[in-house]
Design a protein around this motif. Structure first.
Motif, PDB file in Angstrom:
ATOM      1  N   TYR A 232       0.833  -1.204   0.000  1.00 17.18           N
ATOM      2  CA  TYR A 232       0.000   0.000   0.000  1.00 17.18           C
ATOM      3  C   TYR A 232       0.875   1.265   0.000  1.00 17.18           C
ATOM      4  O   TYR A 232       0.563   2.250  -0.673  1.00 17.18           O
ATOM      5  CB  TYR A 232      -0.927  -0.011   1.218  1.00 17.18           C
ATOM      6  N   VAL A 233       1.981   1.217   0.756  1.00 15.87           N
ATOM      7  CA  VAL A 233       2.924   2.349   0.771  1.00 15.87           C
ATOM      8  C   VAL A 233       3.517   2.547  -0.607  1.00 15.87           C
ATOM      9  O   VAL A 233       3.669   3.681  -1.088  1.00 15.87           O
ATOM     10  CB  VAL A 233       4.034   2.112   1.816  1.00 15.87           C
ATOM     11  N   ASN A 234       3.878   1.443  -1.274  1.00 19.43           N
ATOM     12  CA  ASN A 234       4.485   1.506  -2.598  1.00 19.43           C
ATOM     13  C   ASN A 234       3.560   2.231  -3.579  1.00 19.43           C
ATOM     14  O   ASN A 234       3.993   3.108  -4.332  1.00 19.43           O
ATOM     15  CB  ASN A 234       4.793   0.091  -3.092  1.00 19.43           C
ATOM     16  N   GLU A 235       2.294   1.881  -3.558  1.00 12.46           N
ATOM     17  CA  GLU A 235       1.355   2.474  -4.507  1.00 12.46           C
ATOM     18  C   GLU A 235       1.197   3.972  -4.282  1.00 12.46           C
ATOM     19  O   GLU A 235       1.213   4.771  -5.233  1.00 12.46           O
ATOM     20  CB  GLU A 235      -0.009   1.779  -4.387  1.00 12.46           C
ATOM     21  N   ALA A 236       1.083   4.364  -3.006  1.00 14.70           N
ATOM     22  CA  ALA A 236       0.888   5.787  -2.706  1.00 14.70           C
ATOM     23  C   ALA A 236       2.185   6.579  -2.901  1.00 14.70           C
ATOM     24  O   ALA A 236       2.183   7.675  -3.481  1.00 14.70           O
ATOM     25  CB  ALA A 236       0.383   5.941  -1.273  1.00 14.70           C
ATOM     26  N   ALA A 237       3.299   6.017  -2.423  1.00 14.48           N
ATOM     27  CA  ALA A 237       4.568   6.743  -2.480  1.00 14.48           C
ATOM     28  C   ALA A 237       5.072   6.880  -3.912  1.00 14.48           C
ATOM     29  O   ALA A 237       5.690   7.888  -4.261  1.00 14.48           O
ATOM     30  CB  ALA A 237       5.612   6.034  -1.622  1.00 14.48           C
ATOM     31  N   SER A 238       4.838   5.879  -4.754  1.00 21.64           N
ATOM     32  CA  SER A 238       5.326   5.934  -6.128  1.00 21.64           C
ATOM     33  C   SER A 238       4.733   7.119  -6.872  1.00 21.64           C
ATOM     34  O   SER A 238       5.448   7.870  -7.560  1.00 21.64           O
ATOM     35  CB  SER A 238       5.006   4.631  -6.857  1.00 21.64           C
ATOM     36  N   ASP A 239       3.417   7.321  -6.748  1.00 16.92           N
ATOM     37  CA  ASP A 239       2.770   8.448  -7.418  1.00 16.92           C
ATOM     38  C   ASP A 239       3.268   9.780  -6.853  1.00 16.92           C
ATOM     39  O   ASP A 239       3.496  10.741  -7.599  1.00 16.92           O
ATOM     40  CB  ASP A 239       1.252   8.353  -7.256  1.00 16.92           C
ATOM     41  N   LEU A 240       3.449   9.834  -5.541  1.00 20.93           N
ATOM     42  CA  LEU A 240       3.889  11.078  -4.904  1.00 20.93           C
ATOM     43  C   LEU A 240       5.316  11.435  -5.326  1.00 20.93           C
ATOM     44  O   LEU A 240       5.613  12.581  -5.671  1.00 20.93           O
ATOM     45  CB  LEU A 240       3.806  10.930  -3.383  1.00 20.93           C
ATOM     46  N   ILE A 241       6.211  10.429  -5.323  1.00 27.76           N
ATOM     47  CA  ILE A 241       7.606  10.679  -5.695  1.00 27.76           C
ATOM     48  C   ILE A 241       7.704  11.082  -7.159  1.00 27.76           C
ATOM     49  O   ILE A 241       8.433  12.012  -7.518  1.00 27.76           O
ATOM     50  CB  ILE A 241       8.470   9.429  -5.406  1.00 27.76           C
ATOM     51  N   LYS A 242       6.972  10.392  -8.017  1.00 27.14           N
ATOM     52  CA  LYS A 242       7.005  10.713  -9.442  1.00 27.14           C
ATOM     53  C   LYS A 242       6.568  12.159  -9.686  1.00 27.14           C
ATOM     54  O   LYS A 242       7.215  12.894 -10.455  1.00 27.14           O
ATOM     55  CB  LYS A 242       6.091   9.750 -10.208  1.00 27.14           C
ATOM     56  N   ALA A 243       5.507  12.584  -9.031  1.00 25.42           N
ATOM     57  CA  ALA A 243       5.002  13.943  -9.229  1.00 25.42           C
ATOM     58  C   ALA A 243       5.980  14.995  -8.730  1.00 25.42           C
ATOM     59  O   ALA A 243       6.076  16.091  -9.305  1.00 25.42           O
ATOM     60  CB  ALA A 243       3.653  14.101  -8.514  1.00 25.42           C
ATOM     61  N   ASN A 244       6.738  14.690  -7.676  1.00 31.03           N
ATOM     62  CA  ASN A 244       7.659  15.669  -7.101  1.00 31.03           C
ATOM     63  C   ASN A 244       9.035  15.654  -7.762  1.00 31.03           C
ATOM     64  O   ASN A 244       9.714  16.685  -7.815  1.00 31.03           O
ATOM     65  CB  ASN A 244       7.814  15.415  -5.593  1.00 31.03           C
TER      66      ASN A 244
END
Length: 565
Positions: free
Chosen positions: A84-96
């Motif tokens: 669940y962390v992977n899914e949320a963090a991946s989108d956040l890191i990519k956007a930043n």
């Protein structure tokens, strides 16, 4: 009668046994209480307490005191929730991260974006946590993290030549320490106003690049450009003292933002006994200096050809954001022309070891790797002069490198003419150091020398000292003291100095012979300290000699600066 006597004796013995038993139990109870108190005291004892009681020699070699606490429980739970962390963090890191990559995009690329970004199935491991108390202002926590993951990261790269390449980032290995700052502390839940996070220390960052369906090396310089972009983006966007602020409660948190707090003035004086990297001739050394390893903040000295004891006498200025944690790094290279320069050695010094407003003169031993300070090989030493000037320093101190010193009419004309002609240096920046001219008279008293190395077969020497101002090449020399390894001269020499900030004093000791002279060592001094202090007395070790030192007294008398009417 016998019965009565027996009864009395029995009662007495019974009382004695009872009293003895009670006393024994009381003693045991007292011992248990004292032992419990001792154990409780040991339980409250800190590492600092144990170091006060026992010296380091009394501990076994395998005993290691660590301020960090293990986080097995956190890793166990993180593994469970990682999908669940992977899914949320991946989108956040990519956007930043995408805007940051665009900011550092190499000139040869038209665009640099992610077509795919997932962190993979392997969760990072937190190997330790340390709490740093900040009093009532806030709480700082440092988490050490290690990650050898299997992410799926694909960069879409387009060049101006019209070539489009999907580049996969593989084999990522990362070890670092993240800092979390909870500040300010407030009465309202969750008891802190904001959280700052930053990569406090990057211990390792390894990765490989692979073009999907091709070879990244097919385009010259592409691999190095992309790798440099990624490293620069990580270094400048999140590495301490850069910090990201996440407001939790409404409020003004501008005081948490990154701000310059002072200036570090660095004079790269010289180096000695450098390792020779050339098979023919000697190395051609130059130095690279930085506080933050960013291309626009790194300074490079000139190259001294064919010399293992180079003298640079160059001045550099660095912005300081956090004097308590930042450090100056010096790397000495051998210039190889069109080929990649070869590292001779590197060194570092922490800014917290500098006293604000006071010049620190240091020789730093060069090592192969800053992370491995133990290096038995002699790679040479580098000589630095450091002056840290915090902003708003109110102690009567004046930084001699600033432009507050008045200029004469002639200097202003020369300065304006140089600017009008576009005289630039270091990538278009006007060299501010040359705007500051300090004239005066330098008085050097050569007091004595001690423990000079013998220079003749009789175990004696006939020493004298030659004094030279480097820029003007003005020279003077002392008298010869015959047959002495501890000569006393007490001679004073005056030099008119036109540019005190950028000149150097060279003192060479020679042995006088009827048919020549023998070199006995030298010391090289900048004038920064005498400009600040006015006068000082010091002993200086002789370079290039087995032993010996010079005892000197230096005094500076400034010449008046005539102002415009």
């Amino acid at each position: 009668m016998a019965f009565v006597v027996g009864l009395v004796i029995g009662l007495i013995l019974g009382l004695v046994l009872i009293i003895g038993f009670v006393r024994s139990e009381n003693a045991r109870s007292r011992c248990r209480s004292e032992l419990a108190a001792t154990i409780a005291a040991f339980a409250r004892m800190t590492v600092e307490d144990s170091r006060k009681l026992l010296s380091p020699e009394q501990y076994p070699s395998w005993v290691v005191f660590s301020q960090q606490q293990k986080l097995t429980w956190l890793n166990h739970h993180l593994e469970k929730i990682w999908p669940y962390v992977n899914e949320a963090a991946s989108d956040l890191i990519k956007a930043n991260v995408e805007p940051i990559l665009e900011q550092y995009r190499p000139a040869l690329l038209a665009s640099l974006t992610f077509s795919k970004f997932t962190l993979g199935t392997v969760a990072p491991q937190f190997t330790g946590v340390e709490i740093i108390e900040n009093g009532s202002e806030g709480i700082t926590m440092e988490l050490e993290m290690q990650w050898d993951g299997n992410p799926s990261i694909i960069l879409d790269i387009k060049t101006y030549l019209g070539v489009a390449l999907p580049v996969q980032v593989k084999n990522i290995g990362f070890t670092g320490v993240f800092r979390l700052i909870f500040r300010p502390l407030v009465d309202e839940f969750p008891c802190f106003g904001a959280v700052c996070y930053s990569l406090r220390k990057k211990k390792k960052l390894d990765f490989t690049l692979k073009v999907i369906g091709g070879n990244v090396s097919s385009i010259p310089g592409l691999s190095d450009a992309i790798e440099g972009t990624i490293r620069d983006a990580v270094e400048d966007s999140i590495t301490w003292p850069v910090r990201k602020i996440v407001p939790i409660l409404p409020g003004d948190y501008s005081d948490l933002e990154l701000k310059p707090v002072g200036v570090l003035e660095v004079k790269l004086v010289q180096a000695k006994e450098l390792t020779n990297k050339d098979l023919i001739g000697k190395s051609d050394p130059f130095a690279e200096l930085y506080i933050r390893p960013l291309r626009n903040r790194m300074k490079k000295s000139k190259t001294i050809n064919n010399d293992l004891n180079p003298v640079w006498n160059e001045h550099f200025e660095f912005i300081v954001e956090d004097a308590s944690t930042q450090h100056l790094v010096v790397k000495v290279y051998d210039e190889e022309g069109v080929q990649t320069s070869e590292l001779i050695g590197c060194a570092q010094i922490y800014l917290r070891d500098l006293e604000p407003g006071k010049v620190k003169d240091v020789w730093l031993k060069l090592v192969k790797d800053l992370d491995i300070q133990r290096d038995n090989k002699n790679r040479g030493q580098v000589h630095l002069e450091l002056l840290y000037c915090p902003y708003g320093m109110k102690s009567g101190f004046t930084n001699p490198f600033t432009k507050t010193y008045s200029m004469t009419s002639l200097e202003k004309v020369l300065k304006n003419g140089a600017e009008a002609n576009g005289a630039t240096e270091n990538g278009g920046e006007v060299n501010k150091r040359k705007d500051v001219i300090i004239r005066g008279v330098l008085s050097i008293t050569v007091i004595s020398a001690e423990d000079l190395a013998p220079a003749d077969i009789m175990g004696k020497a006939d020493p004298y000292v030659v004094l030279t101002m480097k820029k003007s090449e003005t020279k003077n020399k002392t008298r010869v003291v015959n047959e002495s390894l501890n000569p006393v001269w007490n001679q004073t020499f005056d030099f008119v100095v036109e540019d005190g900030l950028h000149d150097m004093l060279i003192l060479e000791v020679w042995d006088h012979d009827t048919f020549g002279k023998d070199y006995m060592g030298r010391c090289i001094l900048t004038l920064t300290r005498v400009l600040l202090e006015g006068e000082y007395k010091e002993s200086f070790e002789l370079d290039g000699a087995k032993s010996g030192k010079l005892n000197l007294n230096l005094k500076w008398t400034p010449q008046p600066i005539y102002r415009d009417s």
